[in-house]
Motif scaffolding. Sequence first.
Motif, short mmCIF file in Angstrom:
data_model
loop_
_atom_site.label_atom_id
_atom_site.label_comp_id
_atom_site.label_asym_id
_atom_site.label_seq_id
_atom_site.Cartn_x
_atom_site.Cartn_y
_atom_site.Cartn_z
N MET A 196 19.00 -11.67 2.59
CA MET A 196 18.06 -10.95 1.74
C MET A 196 17.55 -9.68 2.44
N VAL A 197 17.17 -9.84 3.70
CA VAL A 197 16.64 -8.70 4.47
C VAL A 197 17.71 -7.64 4.67
N CYS A 198 18.95 -8.09 4.93
CA CYS A 198 20.03 -7.15 5.21
C CYS A 198 20.49 -6.38 3.96
N SER A 199 20.42 -7.02 2.83
CA SER A 199 20.97 -6.43 1.60
C SER A 199 20.39 -5.05 1.27
N ASP A 200 19.06 -4.95 1.33
CA ASP A 200 18.41 -3.68 0.97
C ASP A 200 18.85 -2.55 1.88
N VAL A 201 18.81 -2.84 3.18
CA VAL A 201 19.13 -1.79 4.15
C VAL A 201 20.61 -1.40 4.03
N LEU A 202 21.42 -2.39 3.79
CA LEU A 202 22.86 -2.15 3.68
C LEU A 202 23.18 -1.24 2.49
N GLU A 203 22.50 -1.52 1.40
CA GLU A 203 22.72 -0.72 0.20
C GLU A 203 22.39 0.74 0.49
N LEU A 204 21.28 0.90 1.21
CA LEU A 204 20.84 2.24 1.57
C LEU A 204 21.81 2.91 2.56
N MET A 205 22.26 2.12 3.54
CA MET A 205 23.18 2.68 4.55
C MET A 205 24.53 3.03 3.95
N GLN A 206 24.93 2.28 2.94
CA GLN A 206 26.22 2.57 2.34
C GLN A 206 26.18 3.88 1.56
N LYS A 207 24.97 4.30 1.19
CA LYS A 207 24.85 5.57 0.45
C LYS A 207 24.56 6.75 1.39
N SER A 208 24.06 6.45 2.60
CA SER A 208 23.72 7.53 3.52
C SER A 208 24.94 7.96 4.32
N ARG A 209 25.06 9.24 4.52
CA ARG A 209 26.20 9.73 5.30
C ARG A 209 25.82 9.97 6.75
N ASP A 210 24.57 10.42 6.94
CA ASP A 210 24.16 10.79 8.30
C ASP A 210 23.24 9.75 8.91
N VAL A 211 23.32 9.67 10.23
CA VAL A 211 22.39 8.81 10.97
C VAL A 211 21.22 9.69 11.37
N ASN A 212 20.08 9.54 10.69
CA ASN A 212 18.92 10.36 11.02
C ASN A 212 17.80 9.49 11.61
N ALA A 213 16.72 10.14 12.04
CA ALA A 213 15.64 9.44 12.75
C ALA A 213 15.01 8.34 11.88
N ASP A 214 14.84 8.62 10.59
CA ASP A 214 14.23 7.62 9.70
C ASP A 214 15.12 6.39 9.56
N LEU A 215 16.41 6.65 9.51
CA LEU A 215 17.34 5.53 9.39
C LEU A 215 17.33 4.69 10.66
N VAL A 216 17.20 5.36 11.78
CA VAL A 216 17.15 4.64 13.06
C VAL A 216 15.89 3.77 13.11
N ASP A 217 14.77 4.30 12.62
CA ASP A 217 13.53 3.51 12.58
C ASP A 217 13.70 2.26 11.71
N LEU A 218 14.32 2.47 10.59
CA LEU A 218 14.57 1.37 9.66
C LEU A 218 15.45 0.32 10.33
N TYR A 219 16.43 0.80 11.04
CA TYR A 219 17.37 -0.08 11.75
C TYR A 219 16.63 -0.94 12.78
N LYS A 220 15.68 -0.30 13.46
CA LYS A 220 14.90 -1.04 14.46
C LYS A 220 14.02 -2.11 13.80
N ILE A 221 13.47 -1.75 12.64
CA ILE A 221 12.64 -2.73 11.91
C ILE A 221 13.48 -3.95 11.52
N ILE A 222 14.68 -3.66 11.03
CA ILE A 222 15.57 -4.75 10.63
C ILE A 222 15.92 -5.62 11.85
N TYR A 223 16.22 -4.94 12.94
CA TYR A 223 16.56 -5.67 14.16
C TYR A 223 15.42 -6.62 14.55
N ASN A 224 14.21 -6.09 14.57
CA ASN A 224 13.06 -6.91 14.97
C ASN A 224 12.79 -8.05 14.00
#
Lengths: 173, 162
Positions: free
Chosen positions: B94-122
């Motif tokens: 459930m937690v992964c699905s939202d972020v994945l959907e967003l990542m599949q649409k994003s082309r670039d790795v930006n600072a906001d995405l990295v923050d989101l990634y850290k939140i998911i990790y934690n």
Amino acid sequence: MSYDFSRVRVLLAEDINMMQDLLSFALNCLGVKNILKASDGKQAYDLCVQNNPDVIICDWQMQPVDGLSLVKKIRADAGASTRTVPIIMLTGYASEEYVAAARDAGVNEFLVKPFNAEALAAKLSAIVDRPRAYVDAQHYFGPDRRRKNRRVYNGPLRRDEDMAADDQWSVEI
Amino acid sequence: MAKARIFDVENKLKQKVGGGGFLPMSIQRAQERIEECQSTPKLFAEIAEKCIHDMRRNIFLLEHDKPLNMRMLRAPILDLKANGHMFGYKSVTMVCSDVLELMQKSRDVNADLVDLYKIIYNTIKLLLDGEIANDGDAMVKAFHHEIALACERYKKKYRAAG
């Protein structure tokens, strides 16, 4: 009458032990007795060459050699009897780009996690009862990527042999 | 240019197994074995450890300005999403699905995405360490809600930025 998978040799390439066990249990229940296990693409390739399996089920995400590389290597082995072995790719990647990459590498069937026993059985049934022709082209070797068999073609004829047939026809008239 | 050759391969598998399909009873037994594994969340630990390790490595690389493409970032989350559901950790899926959907649409790795990634990790680490109860727990739902909102904010910001 039902399938008898007891004489079928399945090569299972999966780097996560739990998933390997889960798949083995499920395959056992479906009648598969002979399962070769590998934990990455390299080991799977070696086992494939040595044992000539009837089916390969491989995970995409393995390290150091992943499932996609394994499929490419098997399909590139000109002259090897294992070159046309049916391969089921197991993955959590269901997006279009991943499906296309697997298809272009020469995968026969694609099984997306989370899967159930019915889905696993359906993929095995597909390779038993609905095998596809193979294509040997300059940049691709593997099962025909066109799923639909359109036998009736109404478009223009552009191939050399079409032209030859056309000439023959003209002469006969 | 060489022509493609299309040919049929001898169906050795069919010769070995015969016809008639699988017995419904065999499929049911296989399903029971799969469900046994699914109802044992601790079996998921091995998979999760590997994914968490890959995510930690990705975060390290990002923090040290090492090149990292979207596919590498996505890989452990995709694995967690797929395997979480298979092994009884639907909350992870459930937690992964939202972020994945967003990542599949994003082309670039930006600072906001990295923050989101850290939140998911934690969040996932907490879930797996058992600090957040598993499926159906109110805390899990709250975390999922927060992550969904963060994803929405991200989408809105980058949609607005074009």
